[in-house]
Design a protein around this motif. Structure first.
Motif, PDB file in Angstrom:
ATOM      1  N   ASP A   1     -17.839   9.265  20.839  1.00  0.00           N
ATOM      2  CA  ASP A   1     -17.756   8.701  22.186  1.00  0.00           C
ATOM      3  C   ASP A   1     -16.674   7.625  22.225  1.00  0.00           C
ATOM      4  OD1 ASP A   1     -18.188   7.740  24.738  1.00  0.00           O
ATOM      5  OD2 ASP A   1     -20.366   7.709  24.568  1.00  0.00           O
ATOM      6  N   MET A   2     -15.829   7.668  23.248  1.00  0.00           N
ATOM      7  CA  MET A   2     -14.793   6.650  23.437  1.00  0.00           C
ATOM      8  C   MET A   2     -15.273   5.463  24.264  1.00  0.00           C
ATOM      9  SD  MET A   2     -12.092   7.177  21.731  1.00  0.00           S
ATOM     10  CE  MET A   2     -10.950   6.049  22.539  1.00  0.00           C
ATOM     11  N   GLY A   3     -16.555   5.445  24.602  1.00  0.00           N
ATOM     12  CA  GLY A   3     -17.120   4.291  25.288  1.00  0.00           C
ATOM     13  C   GLY A   3     -17.174   4.449  26.799  1.00  0.00           C
TER      14      GLY A   3
ATOM     15  N   LEU B   1     -11.300   5.250  15.994  1.00  0.00           N
ATOM     16  CA  LEU B   1     -10.993   6.679  15.905  1.00  0.00           C
ATOM     17  C   LEU B   1      -9.969   6.948  14.811  1.00  0.00           C
ATOM     18  CD1 LEU B   1     -10.966   9.608  16.844  1.00  0.00           C
ATOM     19  CD2 LEU B   1      -9.452   8.937  18.724  1.00  0.00           C
ATOM     20  N   LEU B   2      -8.948   6.115  14.705  1.00  0.00           N
ATOM     21  CA  LEU B   2      -7.956   6.294  13.642  1.00  0.00           C
ATOM     22  C   LEU B   2      -8.601   6.141  12.277  1.00  0.00           C
ATOM     23  CD1 LEU B   2      -4.745   4.443  14.886  1.00  0.00           C
ATOM     24  CD2 LEU B   2      -5.240   6.887  14.899  1.00  0.00           C
TER      25      LEU B   2
ATOM     26  N   ARG C   1     -14.381  11.778  27.239  1.00  0.00           N
ATOM     27  CA  ARG C   1     -14.751  10.641  26.390  1.00  0.00           C
ATOM     28  C   ARG C   1     -15.581  11.051  25.181  1.00  0.00           C
ATOM     29  NH1 ARG C   1     -19.456   7.060  29.301  1.00  0.00           N
ATOM     30  NH2 ARG C   1     -20.042   6.640  27.139  1.00  0.00           N
ATOM     31  N   GLY C   2     -16.254  12.203  25.247  1.00  0.00           N
ATOM     32  CA  GLY C   2     -17.133  12.630  24.162  1.00  0.00           C
ATOM     33  C   GLY C   2     -16.443  13.563  23.179  1.00  0.00           C
ATOM     34  N   ARG C   3     -17.230  14.474  22.597  1.00  0.00           N
ATOM     35  CA  ARG C   3     -16.704  15.444  21.641  1.00  0.00           C
ATOM     36  C   ARG C   3     -16.709  16.829  22.273  1.00  0.00           C
ATOM     37  NH1 ARG C   3     -16.510  13.873  16.246  1.00  0.00           N
ATOM     38  NH2 ARG C   3     -15.163  15.699  16.081  1.00  0.00           N
TER      39      ARG C   3
ATOM     40  N   GLY D   1     -11.607  19.921  24.886  1.00  0.00           N
ATOM     41  CA  GLY D   1     -11.034  19.079  25.927  1.00  0.00           C
ATOM     42  C   GLY D   1     -11.308  17.596  25.748  1.00  0.00           C
ATOM     43  N   SER D   2     -11.823  17.197  24.571  1.00  0.00           N
ATOM     44  CA  SER D   2     -12.127  15.780  24.360  1.00  0.00           C
ATOM     45  C   SER D   2     -10.948  15.074  23.712  1.00  0.00           C
ATOM     46  CB  SER D   2     -13.373  15.621  23.487  1.00  0.00           C
ATOM     47  OG  SER D   2     -13.081  15.903  22.126  1.00  0.00           O
ATOM     48  N   PHE D   3     -10.816  13.787  24.007  1.00  0.00           N
ATOM     49  CA  PHE D   3      -9.749  12.983  23.429  1.00  0.00           C
ATOM     50  C   PHE D   3      -9.922  12.856  21.918  1.00  0.00           C
ATOM     51  CE2 PHE D   3      -8.260   8.699  22.136  1.00  0.00           C
ATOM     52  CZ  PHE D   3      -6.910   8.889  22.358  1.00  0.00           C
ATOM     53  N   ILE D   4     -11.146  12.612  21.468  1.00  0.00           N
ATOM     54  CA  ILE D   4     -11.406  12.426  20.040  1.00  0.00           C
ATOM     55  C   ILE D   4     -10.990  13.647  19.244  1.00  0.00           C
ATOM     56  CG2 ILE D   4     -13.234  12.133  18.308  1.00  0.00           C
ATOM     57  CD1 ILE D   4     -14.730  10.411  20.360  1.00  0.00           C
ATOM     58  N   ASP D   5     -11.414  14.838  19.678  1.00  0.00           N
ATOM     59  CA  ASP D   5     -11.089  16.062  18.936  1.00  0.00           C
ATOM     60  C   ASP D   5      -9.591  16.333  18.931  1.00  0.00           C
ATOM     61  OD1 ASP D   5     -13.757  16.289  18.540  1.00  0.00           O
ATOM     62  OD2 ASP D   5     -13.981  18.293  19.379  1.00  0.00           O
TER      63      ASP D   5
END
Length: 393
Positions: free
Chosen positions: A145-147, A179-180, A331-333, A336-340
């Motif tokens: 989660d990016m918050g 995340l990094l 924001r999640g996983r 289409g998620s930013f983290i992935d």
């Protein structure tokens, strides 16, 4: 401290507010010395609470303990930093340490798969711990989660209305650094080495400086950027998330050979990228030049190496190789998620580019061949005898 280790669970302590039960206690003894720490553990999405930690710090101080160790799924943006802000006065005599569950799993895999465990029973137990932690119901979660402020900050950056002091910005900057670090832990598990954030000494000593730098660039340029330091790699892996262009870019700077012509140096880097994807971008870094150097996609450079050669007479000092892909926005996983999108790009870029680059090294100097002697010749071949004859001698 090494020594005989004792561990206990839910040790009761009486406080002014009643009896409390920290999750654990660790004591290490060696001769007359001992080190004791309380342990507090959270799983799933449960976060550490400042009030509870401060209560345990008071207990540790009154009991003469050395530290409080916390374990949760929260990943601090800077190694050594604690994710929960507590009253600094309570840390004068008691240290506060934090270990993310992802780091526990990373350490366990490193020990079992890469360093080895000699005792068969210990190896089995460690394997069972890894299997447990990797299960979705263990409560030891990946960064997922990016918050709560991610969407509002992302949209404000895209529209150009975000300012460095806006609410939520600091949380997004902190989550990006977390995340990094998470991406580095994942990469390190596969490589069997410690991959660490590429931070300056001042940023490590003053984490707020790192956050301020991120927020200034996010407001001015719409980007979040950071790096990973990989042992024995040609250079740090830099990650940039452009929230206005919706692109994630991984890049590395490669020092060029210090000898050879321009095309020789260009061909040197092309050969090492022979199996890389064709849409990599290569920029030539020119010595004593202002601005950007010539740049092209690898596909064209393979066909025409001259396309990234600078003007005649200019010296190539290096190459910047970059991979840019579409950025996830959720924001999640998941898809289409930013983290992935960040984690997958880091893994791909390392496997496709960095692990295949061998830094240039000069060839060892060659010995000067000894001159061949003619047995029938009367003259010496020594260098001193090659001088012109002096009149009268």
């Amino acid at each position: 401290m090494r020594g005989t280790t004792e561990t206990y669970i839910e040790v009761p302590f009486d406080t002014s507010e009643g009896r409390v039960y920290p999750d654990g206690l660790i004591r290490v003894r060696r001769g007359a010395r001992q080190w004791t720490a309380l342990v507090e553990v959270k799983t799933g999405k449960n976060e550490l609470e400042a009030r509870q930690l401060e209560s345990y710090l008071d207990i540790a101080r009154s009991e003469g303990f050395d530290a409080l160790v916390t374990i949760s799924n929260e990943i601090p943006p800077v190694p050594g930093q604690h994710p929960t802000a507590v009253d600094r006065r309570k840390l004068r005599k008691v240290a506060l340490h934090h270990i993310p569950w992802s780091f526990v799993l990373f350490t366990a895999i490193m020990q079992k798969e890469h360093r080895g465990v000699a005792d068969p029973e210990q190896a089995w137990i460690l394997g069972e711990l890894i299997r447990y932690l990797e299960h979705s119901k263990s409560g030891a979660l990946e960064l997922d989660d990016m918050g709560q402020h991610w969407v509002s900050v992302r949209d404000a950056v895209a529209s150009g209305t975000f300012r460095a002091n806006d609410g939520g910005g600091a949380e997004v900057a902190s989550r990006f650094d977390a995340l990094l670090r998470y991406a580095g832990l994942r990469l390190g598990q596969q490589l069997g080495i410690d991959v660490t954030p590429a931070l300056s000494r001042s940023e490590i000593a003053q984490p707020q400086e790192r956050t301020d730098n991120l927020l200034r660039r996010l407001a001015a340029e719409g980007v979040l950027t950071g790096g990973l330091r990989i042992p024995h790699a040609v250079g740090p892996l830099t990650v940039t998330a452009d929230l206005r262009a919706n692109r994630v870019t991984c890049q590395v700077d490669i020092p060029a050979p210090q000898t050879g012509r321009q095309l020789t140096r260009v061909n040197w880097v092309i050969r090492q990228l022979k199996n890389a994807r064709a849409d990599l971008r290569i920029e030539t870094l020119v010595a004593r030049a202002r601005g950007e150097g010539p740049t092209e996609l690898l596909e064209k450079v393979r066909e025409d190496p001259k396309s990234i050669a600078p003007e005649p007479g200019r010296e190539i000092k290096g190459f910047r190789v970059a991979l840019s892909v579409a950025m996830g926005s959720k924001r999640g996983r998941g898809r289409g998620s930013f983290i992935d999108s960040v984690v997958e790009t880091v893994d791909e870029f390392y496997g496709d580019v960095i692990q295949n680059i061998k830094p240039w090294a000069p060839s060892p100097p060659k010995m000067r061949p000894a001159p061949e002697l003619d047995d029938d010749a009367l003259s010496s071949t020594d260098l001193s005898s090659q001088d012109e004859a002096v009149a009268g001698v």
